[in-house]
Motif scaffolding. Structure first.
Motif, short mmCIF file in Angstrom:
data_model
loop_
_atom_site.label_atom_id
_atom_site.label_comp_id
_atom_site.label_asym_id
_atom_site.label_seq_id
_atom_site.Cartn_x
_atom_site.Cartn_y
_atom_site.Cartn_z
N LYS A 426 0.81 -1.23 0.00
CA LYS A 426 0.00 0.00 0.00
C LYS A 426 0.85 1.29 0.00
N PRO A 427 1.89 1.37 0.81
CA PRO A 427 2.65 2.64 0.83
C PRO A 427 3.32 2.95 -0.51
N PHE A 428 3.36 1.96 -1.40
CA PHE A 428 4.12 2.14 -2.64
C PHE A 428 3.26 2.17 -3.89
N LEU A 429 1.94 2.18 -3.69
CA LEU A 429 1.03 2.11 -4.83
C LEU A 429 1.30 3.20 -5.86
N HIS A 430 1.68 4.38 -5.38
CA HIS A 430 1.87 5.53 -6.28
C HIS A 430 3.03 5.32 -7.26
N PHE A 431 3.87 4.30 -7.03
CA PHE A 431 4.94 4.05 -8.00
C PHE A 431 4.38 3.43 -9.29
N THR A 432 3.19 2.84 -9.18
CA THR A 432 2.61 2.20 -10.37
C THR A 432 1.32 2.88 -10.83
N ARG A 433 0.54 3.42 -9.87
CA ARG A 433 -0.73 4.04 -10.25
C ARG A 433 -0.67 5.53 -9.97
N SER A 434 -1.19 6.33 -10.89
CA SER A 434 -1.13 7.79 -10.72
C SER A 434 -2.09 8.22 -9.61
N SER A 435 -1.92 9.43 -9.09
CA SER A 435 -2.82 9.87 -8.02
C SER A 435 -4.25 10.01 -8.55
N ALA A 436 -4.40 10.35 -9.83
CA ALA A 436 -5.76 10.42 -10.39
C ALA A 436 -6.39 9.03 -10.39
N GLU A 437 -5.61 8.01 -10.75
CA GLU A 437 -6.16 6.64 -10.76
C GLU A 437 -6.58 6.21 -9.36
N VAL A 438 -5.72 6.50 -8.36
CA VAL A 438 -6.04 6.09 -6.99
C VAL A 438 -7.30 6.82 -6.51
N GLN A 439 -7.41 8.09 -6.90
CA GLN A 439 -8.59 8.85 -6.51
C GLN A 439 -9.86 8.25 -7.12
N PHE A 440 -9.79 7.82 -8.38
CA PHE A 440 -10.95 7.15 -8.99
C PHE A 440 -11.26 5.84 -8.25
N MET A 441 -10.23 5.14 -7.85
CA MET A 441 -10.46 3.87 -7.11
C MET A 441 -11.18 4.17 -5.79
N ARG A 442 -10.78 5.23 -5.12
CA ARG A 442 -11.45 5.61 -3.86
C ARG A 442 -12.93 5.90 -4.11
N GLN A 443 -13.19 6.60 -5.20
CA GLN A 443 -14.59 6.95 -5.49
C GLN A 443 -15.41 5.70 -5.82
N ILE A 444 -14.77 4.78 -6.54
CA ILE A 444 -15.46 3.52 -6.87
C ILE A 444 -15.78 2.76 -5.59
N LYS A 445 -14.81 2.73 -4.69
CA LYS A 445 -15.06 2.02 -3.41
C LYS A 445 -16.25 2.65 -2.68
N LYS A 446 -16.31 3.96 -2.68
CA LYS A 446 -17.40 4.63 -1.96
C LYS A 446 -18.76 4.27 -2.53
N ILE A 447 -18.83 4.05 -3.83
CA ILE A 447 -20.10 3.70 -4.46
C ILE A 447 -20.56 2.31 -4.00
N PHE A 448 -19.64 1.35 -4.05
CA PHE A 448 -20.03 -0.03 -3.71
C PHE A 448 -20.03 -0.29 -2.21
N ASP A 449 -19.27 0.49 -1.47
CA ASP A 449 -19.10 0.22 -0.04
C ASP A 449 -19.19 1.54 0.73
N PRO A 450 -20.40 2.11 0.78
CA PRO A 450 -20.55 3.49 1.29
C PRO A 450 -20.08 3.67 2.74
N ASP A 451 -20.16 2.61 3.55
CA ASP A 451 -19.73 2.75 4.95
C ASP A 451 -18.31 2.25 5.18
N SER A 452 -17.66 1.89 4.10
CA SER A 452 -16.28 1.37 4.18
C SER A 452 -16.15 0.25 5.21
#
Ligand code: MLT
Ligand code: ZN
Length: 465
Positions: A426-452
């Motif tokens: 996890k601490p190294f994800l940004h070496f492979t995925r851009s911050s825009a990509e990670v931000q989209f992943m966060r938003q996708i998670k919120k849609i499917f799992d609103p209470d995390s």
């Protein structure tokens, strides 16, 4: 929070466990650098149970960790913060087989090898295969988009999933794709769940396509001159033959396997720095001859120092053990694992560059290289010296990770080829995925799992640090 009264709210079909031994066992995977600390384990038996568990967890804001065979190597199935583990081991039935579609529908707790055997009984083949086939489960394979030793010919499990039934973190039951070959109706949500490491939903049914039984094959075990020779040998075989596996391990790796398993003997006298396992389809005498010519040409060019070709099934199995038993042979050293990939063309340059980094950064530690080199995927295990404390060891490895991953970034590679991100990467994800990509992943998670509630803190944190 006292969980005992809350667990009583769950339907009686759902078994639970809170004893110390179970909490320890179900709270961890094959990574050994996290202390398991779940608060309970729940065992759904159906999609309905899984939905009830999600609804219950949402009501009480309880974090859930979906759990399969717990053979993961990145901590994605670790519960260390009082989460409730959702074990799928009681959902382990093969539900149906469709002969016309050559598809099988299974519950997530079916063991990989059981599915392989089932396919074989039907005269077919399930080609996703790896060393932990005897304990890994299909649900976990889907959650990590499992790869393994046959990816070079058959691809990742993503290619084989035709349909998924999931209960999302919002409690909705979705049937994704319904086994259609063609389905041009918008986003393919099935693909989102594959490789999502249990962060979006609980997978409760998987339909997989099977394929024709594999053709006869020959397995070469080759000792090669150096890392540089590896991809040249690959090119030679790939040009001439249908390669179904192309795996690498080093003399150091072989040494550990030989000392851990006394029944195994060195395959040939020549001690080579690097070994390759090359499996090629040999359907007739002509293709056998072509494979042997590729081998000879490698010998003549000085790339291959020595080699043998398996003569029977037993010998093939033993050759595979040199590669597949590495993980077990190294386990007593609680290795820190890197599982990285670059495009095949970049492999030689990348390998020599990281070799230089390791020689400078780890002069005193033993490093073992092996992996699915025909996919550009290397597993690099750093062995923990017995007298070094785990936190100190991990800290040191993570420092080197930053250097290693900068090199990967330069080559456009991935910090995790097949083990997943989980906690450890996890601490190294940004070496492979851009911050825009990670931000989209966060938003996708919120849609499917609103209470995390689903596997929080795995892959990425919801709030950027
Ligand atoms: C393997 O290819 O053997 C597995 O990914 C396991 C490992 O890296 O230890
Ligand atoms: Zn692997």
């Amino acid at each position: 929070m006292d969980l005992a009264p809350l667990l009583k709210e769950l339907p009686p079909t759902i078994q639970t466990a809170i004893d110390k031994a179970s909490l320890k066992e179900y709270g961890r995977d094959w990574t050994r650098y996290y202390e398991p600390n779940p608060s309970a384990i729940v065992f759904p038996k159906s999609t309905d149970d899984a939905q009830k568990i999600i609804q219950w967890a949402r009501r009480h804001k309880i974090a859930l960790v979906p759990s399969g065979g717990r053979t993961g190597l990145s901590g994605a199935a670790v519960a260390k913060n009082l989460e409730v583990v959702v074990s799928f081991e009681k959902m382990n039935r093969i539900l149906s087989f469709d002969e016309v579609n050559q598809c099988v529908t299974v519950e997530p707790g079916v063991i990989t090898e059981e599915l392989q055997n089932f396919a074989k009984e039907k005269g077919l083949y399930f080609p996703v295969d790896f060393a932990s086939r005897g304990s890994s489960q299909i649900g976990g394979n889907v959650a990590t988009n499992a790869g393994g030793i046959k990816v070079i010919k058959y691809g990742l499990i993503r290619n084989w999933v035709t349909s998924l039934k999931v209960v999302t973190g919002s409690g909705d039951v979705l049937e994704l794709n319904k086994s259609l070959v063609k389905n041009a109706t918008g986003y393919d949500l099935r693909q989102l769940f594959i490789g999502s490491e249990g962060t979006l939903g609980l997978v409760t049914e998987v339909t997989l396509k099977l394929t024709q039984a594999p053709k006869p094959a020959n397995l070469f075990l080759l000792g090669v001159a150096n890392l540089d020779a590896v991809m040249k040998v690959f090119a030679t075989f790939r040009k001439a033959c249908d390669v179904t596996a192309f795996e690498l391990f080093t003399e150091k790796a072989l040494g550990h396997v030989l000392s851990a398993f006394s029944e195994l003997n060195r395959p040939f006298e020549t001690v080579a720095p690097v070994y390759l396992l090359v499996e090629v389809e040999t359907v007739n005498d002509e293709s056998v001859q072509t494979a042997l010519s590729a081998f000879e040409s490698g010998m003549n060019d000085g790339l291959i120092l020595d080699g043998v070709v398996s003569q029977n099934e037993t010998q093939s199995k033993n050759f595979w053990r040199f590669r597949e038993d590495i993980t077990e042979a190294l386990s007593k050293y609680t290795p820190y694992k890197n599982d990285i990939s670059v495009t095949i063309a970049n492999v030689p340059e990348f390998m020599s560059e990281i070799d230089r980094v390791f020689q400078i950064e780890y002069p005193d530690l033993e490093i073992i290289w092996f992996g699915h080199i025909g996919d550009g995927n290397l597993h690099i295990s750093i062995l923990k010296p017995f007298d070094l404390e785990m936190p100190e060891f991990v800290k040191r490895c993570q420092k080197v990770d930053a250097l290693l991953y900068s090199t990967i970034q330069k080559f456009g590679g991935s910090i995790s080829a097949e083990h997943g991100v989980g906690l450890s990467k996890k601490p190294f994800l940004h070496f492979t995925r851009s911050s825009a990509e990670v931000q989209f992943m966060r938003q996708i998670k919120k849609i499917f799992d609103p209470d995390s509630i689903l596997n929080p803190g795995k892959i990425f944190d919801l709030t950027p640090l």
